[in-house]
Design an enzyme around this catalytic site. Structure first.
Site, PDB file in Angstrom:
ATOM      1  N   PRO A 190       0.823  -1.217   0.000  1.00  0.00           N
ATOM      2  CA  PRO A 190       0.000   0.000   0.000  1.00  0.00           C
ATOM      3  C   PRO A 190       0.854   1.264   0.000  1.00  0.00           C
ATOM      4  CG  PRO A 190      -0.808  -1.574   1.625  1.00  0.00           C
ATOM      5  CD  PRO A 190       0.508  -2.093   1.147  1.00  0.00           C
ATOM      6  N   SER A 191       0.269   2.324  -0.533  1.00  0.00           N
ATOM      7  CA  SER A 191       0.888   3.661  -0.551  1.00  0.00           C
ATOM      8  C   SER A 191       2.229   3.668  -1.261  1.00  0.00           C
ATOM      9  CB  SER A 191       1.045   4.192   0.879  1.00  0.00           C
ATOM     10  OG  SER A 191      -0.204   4.243   1.535  1.00  0.00           O
ATOM     11  N   ARG A 192       2.422   2.744  -2.178  1.00  0.00           N
ATOM     12  CA  ARG A 192       3.648   2.653  -2.979  1.00  0.00           C
ATOM     13  C   ARG A 192       4.895   2.344  -2.148  1.00  0.00           C
ATOM     14  NH1 ARG A 192       2.718   4.724  -8.258  1.00  0.00           N
ATOM     15  NH2 ARG A 192       0.727   5.807  -8.422  1.00  0.00           N
ATOM     16  N   LEU A 193       4.724   1.859  -0.944  1.00  0.00           N
ATOM     17  CA  LEU A 193       5.858   1.486  -0.096  1.00  0.00           C
ATOM     18  C   LEU A 193       6.190   0.014  -0.364  1.00  0.00           C
ATOM     19  CD1 LEU A 193       4.801   3.305   3.198  1.00  0.00           C
ATOM     20  CD2 LEU A 193       6.441   4.071   1.458  1.00  0.00           C
ATOM     21  N   HIS A 194       6.632  -0.237  -1.569  1.00  0.00           N
ATOM     22  CA  HIS A 194       6.804  -1.599  -2.041  1.00  0.00           C
ATOM     23  C   HIS A 194       8.054  -2.245  -1.433  1.00  0.00           C
ATOM     24  CE1 HIS A 194       3.799  -0.248  -4.802  1.00  0.00           C
ATOM     25  NE2 HIS A 194       4.636   0.516  -5.482  1.00  0.00           N
TER      26      HIS A 194
END
Length: 219
Positions: A190-194
């Site tokens: 989520p939230s591009r916190l890959h």
């Protein structure tokens, strides 16, 4: 895997502009870190690829990027066919654009994106032709219809000639192997916190038994 509520959306602020304003986010139950992966990226790929069978549509589809000697790139989707101790193998016509570019510039990048599980694998490496014997072995494993398809221009004539017999391997057809120097595994969060883990080949280690540096990359 639970898909979060944020849906993909587009906007068209002007007639000549199309803009993506949102994208679905994912919340996979697993995580990815250097401590969790196999010592070899080929073993890690084997684990991931095996796990998505029956879950992902056509998981063998991969993006292949090649470039001319002057560095002009081109990309297309091809089918991954084999993983061996040296690298990733696909088969194609040796007179194609991709093959010409691989002869001019023997380096390639490939990537797999498995949307259903929000995983991606990115590979950069050198390329080599597989042996004639390896191409022959793979070619013999294909249905007769697929063998005939490699000589489409003479298909009817060849059908009459060979019928259901094996068709000889055309001289212009065979395999390429991408021997990786860099492999990145990506898990969407989520939230591009890959989660991202990269393997880098240690310089001087042999292609048949490479050593790897494993590191976490920033999201």
């Amino acid at each position: 895997m639970r898909i979060l509520d944020t849906a993909s959306a587009i906007a068209q602020p002007s007639p000549d502009k199309l803009q993506v304003t949102a994208h679905q986010q994912y919340n996979p139950p697993e995580s990815l870190s250097p401590a969790q992966v196999a010592p070899s990226p080929l073993d890690q790929f084997r684990t991931w690829f095996t796990s998505v069978q029956g879950v992902v549509a056509e998981p063998e589809s991969m993006f292949l990027c090649t470039a001319t000697a002057s560095g002009i790139p081109s990309a297309r989707i091809v089918l991954f066919k084999q993983l061996d101790r040296r690298g990733f193998v696909f088969y194609t016509n040796y007179t194609s654009r991709k093959s010409h570019e691989l002869l001019e510039n023997p380096h390639a990048a490939i990537s797999f994106y498995w949307r259903e599980v929000h995983k991606q694998v990115r590979i950069v490496g050198r390329v080599e032709k597989v042996s004639r014997e390896e191409s022959e072995e793979y070619y013999r494993s294909r249905p007769v219809g697929s063998q005939l398809g490699e000589i489409q221009a003479r298909l009817e004539e060849v059908k009459e000639r060979f019928g259901e017999k094996d068709v000889p391997l055309p001289e212009f057809w065979g395999g390429w192997r991408v021997v990786p120097d860099e492999v990145e595994f990506w898990l969407g969060k989520p939230s591009r916190l890959h989660d991202r883990v990269r393997y880098l080949r240690i310089e001087g280690s042999p292609d048949d038994a490479p050593q790897w540096k494993i590191e976490r990359l920033a999201p």
